[in-house]
Design an enzyme around this catalytic site. Structure first.
Site, PDB file in Angstrom:
ATOM      1  N   LYS A   1      -9.493   2.535  14.919  1.00 42.80           N
ATOM      2  CA  LYS A   1      -8.160   2.972  15.360  1.00 42.80           C
ATOM      3  C   LYS A   1      -8.128   3.090  16.886  1.00 42.80           C
ATOM      4  O   LYS A   1      -7.157   2.685  17.538  1.00 42.80           O
ATOM      5  CB  LYS A   1      -7.782   4.309  14.699  1.00 42.80           C
ATOM      6  CG  LYS A   1      -7.594   4.195  13.186  1.00 42.80           C
ATOM      7  CD  LYS A   1      -6.486   3.215  12.813  1.00 42.80           C
ATOM      8  CE  LYS A   1      -6.371   2.961  11.338  1.00 42.80           C
ATOM      9  NZ  LYS A   1      -5.471   1.820  11.007  1.00 42.80           N
TER      10      LYS A   1
ATOM     11  N   TYR B   1     -14.533   3.803  11.009  1.00 43.29           N
ATOM     12  CA  TYR B   1     -13.095   3.769  10.707  1.00 43.29           C
ATOM     13  C   TYR B   1     -12.293   4.323  11.886  1.00 43.29           C
ATOM     14  O   TYR B   1     -11.354   3.700  12.383  1.00 43.29           O
ATOM     15  CB  TYR B   1     -12.784   4.573   9.431  1.00 43.29           C
ATOM     16  CG  TYR B   1     -11.337   4.975   9.348  1.00 43.29           C
ATOM     17  CD1 TYR B   1     -10.374   4.035   8.988  1.00 43.29           C
ATOM     18  CD2 TYR B   1     -10.923   6.269   9.679  1.00 43.29           C
ATOM     19  CE1 TYR B   1      -9.024   4.392   8.957  1.00 43.29           C
ATOM     20  CE2 TYR B   1      -9.595   6.626   9.655  1.00 43.29           C
ATOM     21  CZ  TYR B   1      -8.647   5.690   9.296  1.00 43.29           C
ATOM     22  OH  TYR B   1      -7.322   6.031   9.284  1.00 43.29           O
TER      23      TYR B   1
ATOM     24  N   THR C   1      -7.002  10.991  13.886  1.00 41.73           N
ATOM     25  CA  THR C   1      -8.459  10.998  13.952  1.00 41.73           C
ATOM     26  C   THR C   1      -8.940  10.638  15.365  1.00 41.73           C
ATOM     27  O   THR C   1     -10.041  10.998  15.759  1.00 41.73           O
ATOM     28  CB  THR C   1      -9.049  10.055  12.862  1.00 41.73           C
ATOM     29  OG1 THR C   1     -10.403  10.370  12.651  1.00 41.73           O
ATOM     30  CG2 THR C   1      -8.938   8.593  13.232  1.00 41.73           C
TER      31      THR C   1
ATOM     32  N   ASP D   1       0.072  -8.959   1.872  1.00 39.94           N
ATOM     33  CA  ASP D   1      -0.892  -7.999   1.325  1.00 39.94           C
ATOM     34  C   ASP D   1      -1.961  -8.828   0.611  1.00 39.94           C
ATOM     35  O   ASP D   1      -1.648  -9.839  -0.005  1.00 39.94           O
ATOM     36  CB  ASP D   1      -0.186  -7.057   0.341  1.00 39.94           C
ATOM     37  CG  ASP D   1      -0.935  -5.746   0.148  1.00 39.94           C
ATOM     38  OD1 ASP D   1      -0.369  -4.683   0.455  1.00 39.94           O
ATOM     39  OD2 ASP D   1      -2.105  -5.791  -0.306  1.00 39.94           O
TER      40      ASP D   1
ATOM     41  N   GLY E   1       0.827  -1.213   0.000  1.00 39.12           N
ATOM     42  CA  GLY E   1       0.000   0.000   0.000  1.00 39.12           C
ATOM     43  C   GLY E   1       0.861   1.263   0.000  1.00 39.12           C
ATOM     44  O   GLY E   1       2.090   1.198  -0.126  1.00 39.12           O
TER      45      GLY E   1
ATOM     46  N   PHE F   1      -0.685  12.149  11.111  1.00 40.47           N
ATOM     47  CA  PHE F   1      -1.506  13.271  10.659  1.00 40.47           C
ATOM     48  C   PHE F   1      -1.796  13.012   9.169  1.00 40.47           C
ATOM     49  O   PHE F   1      -2.230  11.912   8.835  1.00 40.47           O
ATOM     50  CB  PHE F   1      -0.842  14.602  11.053  1.00 40.47           C
ATOM     51  CG  PHE F   1      -1.105  14.865  12.538  1.00 40.47           C
ATOM     52  CD1 PHE F   1      -0.524  14.057  13.521  1.00 40.47           C
ATOM     53  CD2 PHE F   1      -2.019  15.826  12.957  1.00 40.47           C
ATOM     54  CE1 PHE F   1      -0.845  14.205  14.871  1.00 40.47           C
ATOM     55  CE2 PHE F   1      -2.329  15.987  14.307  1.00 40.47           C
ATOM     56  CZ  PHE F   1      -1.746  15.184  15.256  1.00 40.47           C
TER      57      PHE F   1
ATOM     58  N   GLU G   1     -19.363  16.989   5.586  1.00 38.15           N
ATOM     59  CA  GLU G   1     -19.807  16.530   6.895  1.00 38.15           C
ATOM     60  C   GLU G   1     -18.681  15.785   7.616  1.00 38.15           C
ATOM     61  O   GLU G   1     -17.961  14.993   7.001  1.00 38.15           O
ATOM     62  CB  GLU G   1     -20.998  15.589   6.710  1.00 38.15           C
ATOM     63  CG  GLU G   1     -21.904  15.563   7.924  1.00 38.15           C
ATOM     64  CD  GLU G   1     -22.972  14.493   7.787  1.00 38.15           C
ATOM     65  OE1 GLU G   1     -23.598  14.420   6.718  1.00 38.15           O
ATOM     66  OE2 GLU G   1     -23.143  13.735   8.750  1.00 38.15           O
ATOM     67  N   GLY G   2     -18.532  16.070   8.875  1.00 39.96           N
ATOM     68  CA  GLY G   2     -17.547  15.323   9.668  1.00 39.96           C
ATOM     69  C   GLY G   2     -16.155  15.938   9.676  1.00 39.96           C
ATOM     70  O   GLY G   2     -15.293  15.484  10.416  1.00 39.96           O
TER      71      GLY G   2
ATOM     72  N   SER H   1      -4.043   6.955  13.979  1.00 40.49           N
ATOM     73  CA  SER H   1      -4.373   8.174  13.235  1.00 40.49           C
ATOM     74  C   SER H   1      -4.681   9.309  14.193  1.00 40.49           C
ATOM     75  O   SER H   1      -5.199   9.092  15.293  1.00 40.49           O
ATOM     76  CB  SER H   1      -5.608   7.883  12.375  1.00 40.49           C
ATOM     77  OG  SER H   1      -6.138   9.075  11.850  1.00 40.49           O
TER      78      SER H   1
ATOM     79  N   ARG I   1      -4.717  21.330   8.230  1.00 38.18           N
ATOM     80  CA  ARG I   1      -4.223  19.988   8.541  1.00 38.18           C
ATOM     81  C   ARG I   1      -2.696  20.035   8.565  1.00 38.18           C
ATOM     82  O   ARG I   1      -2.074  20.970   8.063  1.00 38.18           O
ATOM     83  CB  ARG I   1      -4.636  18.973   7.453  1.00 38.18           C
ATOM     84  CG  ARG I   1      -6.126  18.760   7.298  1.00 38.18           C
ATOM     85  CD  ARG I   1      -6.715  17.953   8.445  1.00 38.18           C
ATOM     86  NE  ARG I   1      -8.130  17.686   8.211  1.00 38.18           N
ATOM     87  CZ  ARG I   1      -9.118  18.524   8.541  1.00 38.18           C
ATOM     88  NH1 ARG I   1      -8.857  19.699   9.104  1.00 38.18           N
ATOM     89  NH2 ARG I   1     -10.364  18.189   8.305  1.00 38.18           N
TER      90      ARG I   1
ATOM     91  N   ILE J   1       1.595   3.845   2.348  1.00 38.50           N
ATOM     92  CA  ILE J   1       2.606   4.068   3.402  1.00 38.50           C
ATOM     93  C   ILE J   1       3.453   2.804   3.571  1.00 38.50           C
ATOM     94  O   ILE J   1       4.668   2.873   3.787  1.00 38.50           O
ATOM     95  CB  ILE J   1       1.945   4.474   4.736  1.00 38.50           C
ATOM     96  CG1 ILE J   1       0.978   5.649   4.524  1.00 38.50           C
ATOM     97  CG2 ILE J   1       3.003   4.858   5.768  1.00 38.50           C
ATOM     98  CD1 ILE J   1       0.152   6.007   5.738  1.00 38.50           C
TER      99      ILE J   1
END
Ligand code: UD1
Length: 341
Positions: free
Chosen positions: A155, A151, A128, A32, A11, A180, A298-299, A126, A233, A13
């Site tokens: 985490k 999601y 998040t 993977d 993937g 981040f 939204e969010g 994250s 961000r 990262i």
């Protein structure tokens, strides 16, 4: 040299981290399931490092498959666990898919690690988990807020599962890295981000717009309480982020950790607005970007950027690349990808 398992190693990262691990001399095994990646990423990794990682196509939800893998590779010294689903909107529509993909798989891996004489474990968490933090920049001690999406919840729950497991497993040492916003690509443009379908994240949407696949970028809101009205961000270059994983792994394998479960923020410490990201892109690419301001998404939180003191001082890691470097590499990668078709 120690053998390290990288799940999700093909993937975005993951592939950059495999490169840095191999550059450091580690022997890498990638698992993977290719659900959001392609086997051709291996060619990029091999071309950059001159080394071929072992690759096993495996769905980590296959518990027996995970057990068999660890039987075959009983000399694994560390695991960097990237494999997970990561689309916020999709997680709201299909929560069980996210709990199964992101939580069951974590449990299966930890069960195998409990059997090893010792193991280091690095988890992709994250920022998040902080939601809209009360204080900026955000330290690792900021309150973990109620998750906004399944999601985000995976985490938070993932961190708790690891922390609980470490308490009862002295041979297991773990670090959760709270990313981040990872952006950019390897300077060789041999690996990079490959979003499937319409990108949800800002930077791939910008580069796809500039190359003509998307008509224009929609900027989600310019009426936020920030200097230019757009959200802020902390965009971190993926190569800096990848290097942090190697440093964190070294810390565990060399027993330099202070407790057997630690968390670190990985960001640059600098907040950039959406408009600043667009300007940085235009500057380094020389392209004029089509964009329009639309309503808020939204969010979305207003502003998030890291306090990097703990990562800088404890890990001895700091970012070396900036937003312009990231945008330059993202643009170079986009051009290479489109030429390949
Ligand atoms: C998003 C997720 C976050 C996840 C991360 C993974 C949401 C709300 N958050 O973070 O949980 O960990 O991706 O990569 O989905 N923007 C635009 N136009 C676009 C796309 C984005 O204006 O077409 C803006 C957004 O409003 C935001 C910024 O760009 O202010 C960054 O957006 P994005 O790349 O999606 O990242 P996050 O929202 O920070």
């Amino acid at each position: 040299m120690d053998k390290i398992l990288v799940t999700g190693g093909l993937g975005f990262i993951g592939s950059h981290t495999v490169v840095e691990l191999q550059n450091e001399g580690y022997e890498v095994v990638i698992i993977d399931d290719l659900s959001n990646s392609s086997e051709s990423v291996l060619d990029g990794i091999i071309s950059i490092t001159g080394k071929t990682p072992i690759f096993e196509k495996l769905d980590l939800k296959d518990k027996a498959g995970v057990e068999a893998f660890f039987k075959n590779h009983n000399d694994i010294k560390g695991v960097i666990h990237f494999a997970a689903s990561k689309a916020v909107g999709e997680s709201v529509k299909e929560p069980l898919l996210y709990y199964e993909n992101n939580i069951s798989t974590l449990v299966y891996i930890l069960k195998e690690l409990q059997k090893l004489p010792s193991a280091g474990f690095i988890f992709s968490s994250s920022c998040t988990v902080y939601g809209q933090a009360d204080e900026l920049p955000i330290t690792e001690n900021a309150t973990v807020k109620q998750a906004e999406s399944p999601y985000g919840n995976t985490k938070q729950i993932g961190e708790e599962i690891i922390s609980d497991t470490c308490k009862v497993t002295p041979n297991l040492k773990a670090i959760a890295l709270r990313y981040f916003n990872p952006v950019g690509s390897h300077e060789t443009a041999k690996i990079g981000e490959l979003p499937i379908g319409v990108p949800q994240n800002l930077v791939p949407f910008i580069t796809q717009t500039a190359i003509g696949i998307r008509q224009e970028l929609s900027i989600f809101g310019d009426d936020y309480p920030t200097p230019d009205g757009t959200c802020i961000r902390d965009y971190i270059h993926v190569v800096d982020l990848a290097k942090a994983h190697v440093v964190a792994l070294n810390r565990l394998l060399q027993n330099k950790n202070k407790s057997n479960y630690e968390t670190f923020n990985l960001g640059t410490g600098t907040g950039s607005s959406v408009l600043e990201v667009v300007q940085a892109f235009e500057k380094v690419s020389g392209e004029k970007l089509n964009y329009k301001i639309v309503g808020r998404r939204e969010g979305d939180i207003i502003s998030a950027y890291a306090n990097t003191t703990k990562a800088n001082e404890e890990l001895g890691w700091k970012t070396e690349l900036n937003l312009e470097d990231a945008m330059r590499s993202a643009w170079k990668w986009e051009q290479v990808v489109r030429k390949k078709g």
